[in-house]
Design a protein around this motif. Structure first.
Motif, PDB file in Angstrom:
ATOM      1  N   ASP A   3      -0.787   7.667  -7.382  1.00 41.19           N
ATOM      2  CA  ASP A   3      -0.795   8.198  -6.029  1.00 41.19           C
ATOM      3  C   ASP A   3      -2.052   9.008  -5.755  1.00 41.19           C
TER       4      ASP A   3
ATOM      5  N   ALA B  25      -0.161   6.521   5.714  1.00 44.83           N
ATOM      6  CA  ALA B  25      -0.199   6.273   4.277  1.00 44.83           C
ATOM      7  C   ALA B  25      -0.320   7.577   3.494  1.00 44.83           C
TER       8      ALA B  25
ATOM      9  N   ALA C 196       1.697   2.360   0.505  1.00 39.39           N
ATOM     10  CA  ALA C 196       0.398   3.010   0.637  1.00 39.39           C
ATOM     11  C   ALA C 196      -0.700   2.141   0.021  1.00 39.39           C
TER      12      ALA C 196
END
Length: 360
Positions: free
Chosen positions: A179, A167, A147
């Motif tokens: 994240d 992603a 990602a």
């Protein structure tokens, strides 16, 4: 805050596509180079009677170096595409002259060179499948890294809707600070149209889409599958019969590559046994039967074709292309059979019979 170091490397988000592009560029370069040199009488660049010859292995090395410099220097999805193509062309030019490096005096025309070239690309295909397995990254750290790679691409050149969704899907549900930050970056980067990295006219894109749909329909057709299964069984038998006939007629008396002929016969025998076993088992267990037929084709493509290229040189390209087409058809049928079997095992209502089931 301390950061734990990890020693295992992680793949980029576009590793599969870039490796396939590298391989395709390399294979096309070898075939085109051999074709052009044969049609022009094998000219020597830099020669002209002076004794100086600049081998195209040098140009291959320079192109591979150029591809590495580009990949090590610049950030952009388009740069990766060009780096993969440049590196693939360079590797093709380099490996095409393997006969001058591993030779018994034949140089460029060293007979086993064709088989060695095929072996190099077959090994790269196996390596790429091992490096980029299906199913995506297994761990949270790998998903985060992919990602982040996609987000970096977006910062440089924007993201398409498909890239952004992929992603974000990888980060869905995660509460890790890194994240969460990546989700914010992905949502903020510029959106670009699909196919932004390769500008293709709409008419060409539509024609390509229609052609792809037609090919998919042809691959899934029942008659195509039946023909593919029949040819998978017959090709091993035909080769064994041909070698036996030539041996009985004395045509192989002066064959210089007996090792390659022996390897080709052994691979053909294994192919035939696996194909017949798969065809027999197909009526009782489609998945197992198609799996054995696929094994037969993989034996041909990963081993048999190496010896085939040594014996028949680059005229073996036709058999190689036929093998690839057969593998595509059988693999597609195997995938559908597994989906049908999975649906039945889960208690779901079986789907309408596929082309594979029509054989039972």
């Amino acid at each position: 805050m301390t950061t734990r170091r990890h020693g295992s490397p992680l793949r980029t988000a576009t590793a599969g596509t870039d490796l396939r592009l590298f391989l395709l560029a390399g294979i096309a370069t070898v075939l085109l180079t051999r074709r052009l040199l044969a049609s022009t009488g094998y000219p020597k660049l830099g020669g002209h009677g002076t004794g100086l010859h600049i081998a195209h292995m040098l140009w291959g090395g320079l192109l591979m170096a150029a591809g590495l410099v580009v990949l090590l220097t610049f950030l952009c999805r388009r740069v990766r595409l060009w780096g993969a193509v440049t590196g693939g062309v360079g590797f093709g030019l380099f490996i095409d002259e393997i006969g001058k490096v591993v030779s018994d005096g034949g140089g460029y025309f060293y007979r086993p060179a064709a088989g060695l070239i095929y072996l190099a690309f077959a090994a790269l295909v196996v390596l790429s499948r091992w490096l980029v397995p299906r199913g995506g990254p297994p761990g949270a750290r790998a998903r985060t890294a992919r990602a982040a790679d996609t987000a970096l691409t977006g910062v440089v050149s924007g993201l398409t809707g498909t890239q952004r969704r992929s992603a974000l899907r990888a980060l869905a549900g995660s509460t890790r600070p890194v994240d969460v930050a990546l989700v914010q970056v992905l949502e903020c980067v510029e959106t670009v149209p699909e196919r932004h990295y390769v500008r293709v006219p709409d008419a060409v894109r539509a024609a390509f889409a229609r052609g792809r749909a037609a090919v998919s329909a042809l691959v899934a057709h029942r008659a195509t599958l039946r023909a593919a299964l029949a040819w998978t069984v017959l090709q091993g038998a035909a080769l064994l019969f041909g070698v036996g006939r030539d041996l009985a007629a004395g045509r192989l008396r002066h064959e210089p590559e007996w090792g390659a002929v022996t390897g080709l016969v052994v691979c053909s025998a294994v192919m035939l046994v696996a194909a017949v076993a798969g065809l027999v088992r197909l009526r009782r267990d489609r998945v197992r039967g198609l799996g054995l037929l696929r094994v037969s084709l993989l034996v041909d493509l990963l081993a048999g074709q190496i010896f085939n290229f040594v014996v028949n040189q680059f005229s073996a390209v036709t058999n190689w292309l036929v093998g690839l087409c057969l593998l595509t058809v059988v693999t597609s049928a195997l995938r559908r059979a597994r989906q049908d079997a999975g649906g039945v095992q889960c208690g779901s209502r079986p789907r309408k019979a596929s082309s594979a089931s029509a054989l039972s």
